[in-house]
Design an enzyme around this catalytic site. Sequence first.
Site, mmCIF file in Angstrom:
data_model
loop_
_atom_site.group_PDB
_atom_site.id
_atom_site.type_symbol
_atom_site.label_atom_id
_atom_site.label_comp_id
_atom_site.label_asym_id
_atom_site.label_seq_id
_atom_site.Cartn_x
_atom_site.Cartn_y
_atom_site.Cartn_z
ATOM 1 N N GLU A 143 15.597 -82.736 75.806
ATOM 2 C CA GLU A 143 15.814 -83.573 76.986
ATOM 3 C C GLU A 143 14.945 -83.107 78.141
ATOM 4 O OE1 GLU A 143 20.035 -84.409 77.714
ATOM 5 O OE2 GLU A 143 19.647 -84.233 79.864
ATOM 6 N N ASP A 170 14.750 -83.845 82.229
ATOM 7 C CA ASP A 170 15.613 -84.458 83.253
ATOM 8 C C ASP A 170 15.081 -84.456 84.669
ATOM 9 O OD1 ASP A 170 17.900 -84.859 81.717
ATOM 10 O OD2 ASP A 170 18.631 -82.838 82.059
ATOM 11 N N GLU A 188 17.186 -85.500 88.095
ATOM 12 C CA GLU A 188 18.463 -85.986 88.620
ATOM 13 C C GLU A 188 18.397 -85.917 90.140
ATOM 14 O OE1 GLU A 188 21.994 -85.316 85.427
ATOM 15 O OE2 GLU A 188 21.609 -83.626 86.748
ATOM 16 N N HIS A 237 16.904 -82.453 91.153
ATOM 17 C CA HIS A 237 17.310 -81.429 90.184
ATOM 18 C C HIS A 237 16.527 -81.699 88.890
ATOM 19 C CE1 HIS A 237 20.660 -79.155 88.076
ATOM 20 N NE2 HIS A 237 20.263 -79.920 87.083
ATOM 21 N N THR A 238 15.922 -80.686 88.308
ATOM 22 C CA THR A 238 15.191 -80.883 87.045
ATOM 23 C C THR A 238 15.712 -79.897 86.002
ATOM 24 O OG1 THR A 238 13.426 -79.299 87.600
ATOM 25 C CG2 THR A 238 13.076 -81.590 88.263
ATOM 26 N N ASN A 239 15.586 -80.288 84.736
ATOM 27 C CA ASN A 239 16.004 -79.389 83.656
ATOM 28 C C ASN A 239 15.230 -79.762 82.395
ATOM 29 O OD1 ASN A 239 17.440 -77.350 82.359
ATOM 30 N ND2 ASN A 239 19.458 -78.283 82.663
ATOM 31 N N TRP A 282 30.607 -82.028 91.842
ATOM 32 C CA TRP A 282 29.614 -80.943 91.940
ATOM 33 C C TRP A 282 28.330 -81.288 92.695
ATOM 34 C CZ3 TRP A 282 24.764 -81.837 89.801
ATOM 35 C CH2 TRP A 282 24.667 -82.912 88.895
ATOM 36 N N ARG A 315 22.191 -64.428 87.303
ATOM 37 C CA ARG A 315 22.489 -65.211 86.123
ATOM 38 C C ARG A 315 21.946 -64.576 84.846
ATOM 39 N NH1 ARG A 315 20.695 -71.454 86.059
ATOM 40 N NH2 ARG A 315 21.426 -71.923 83.959
#
Length: 288
Positions: A102, A104, A106, A119-121, A196, A276
């Site tokens: 995927e 993305d 957003e 927002h990217t992924n 969120w 993280r």
Amino acid sequence: MALFLSMKITTLFILVCLVCTSFVYANFYDDFDITWGDGRGKILDNGNLLTLSLDKSSGSGFESKNEYLFAKIDMQLKLVAGNSAGTVTAYYMSSTGTNWDEIDFEFLGNLSGDPYILHTNVFTQGKGNREQQFYLWFDPTADFHTYSILWNPELILFSVDGTPIREFKNEESKGVPFPKNQPMRIHSSLWNADDWATRGGLVKTDWSQAPFTASYKNFTAEACVATSGTSTSCASGSASGNTAWLSEVLDSSDQEKIKWVQKNYMIYNYCTDSKRFPQGYPPECNMG
Ligand SMILES: *[C@@H]1O[C@H](CO)[C@@H](O)[C@H](O)[C@H]1NC(C)=O
Ligand SMILES: *[C@@H]1O[C@H](CO)[C@@H](O)[C@H](O)[C@H]1NC(C)=O
């Protein structure tokens, strides 16, 4: 309208490499289906405009008729204006199955006058966790702007109005899976994510502002279209001869632009989020 060159790889795996120049006129009726939203998604203006809307009962969405195995796609979007807090407009490419890939974009809405977050992924083999977020250098609700994905065997490149903002390189040599076998469809949806999206969920959707609307126009594609299920390789020839995008990589001016965006507009990068990744960053982060 478009030139087709079909190549029989096997009788089962047939891939058609479809090359549209940017002058080819694309029509939303030809390229997309509204997939959900019970009338809240609309194709208008003889196929030149598509709108999605969201109200308290439902959002809406559409997807491409074609599945692509590598593509260079441009779409112009005008995002939900005014108080768009809590709303998310997602525009992405995705394959199916548990090990899906995927890519993305957003767009996380905000109160009037406060900045959207882009927002990217990137998911490969069902695994994402590769978020990067940006503010934009313009108001994405005032006019249409072009959001592009270049996906070829070398890289995935996200661009905004022709300015590259993020590169995900093929780093299979470092053991990072790269999407190259699973055809993806283009999807978009407008939905409520006020648990969120805006300031981490602090600002809720103001339903008195509904319906919320996002608009799309001028979709263009240079792409390899997978025509019969999964395909394992992409035909590189085309009758028009224009497949430069299939081997396009960043030149030094693109690299300068990415640096400019990342320095001035990036607000989150998983590759610098040490909390993280206490055991070390993912290999594609190139953190040494
Ligand atoms: C909304 O505006 C606030 C305040 O300027 C900002 O912190 C936040 O990043 C903006 N965007 C989203 C989607 O929350
Ligand atoms: C449509 O998109 C193409 C490719 O991104 C671009 O070259 C062209 O200027 C756009 N047309 C309009 C009317 O915005």
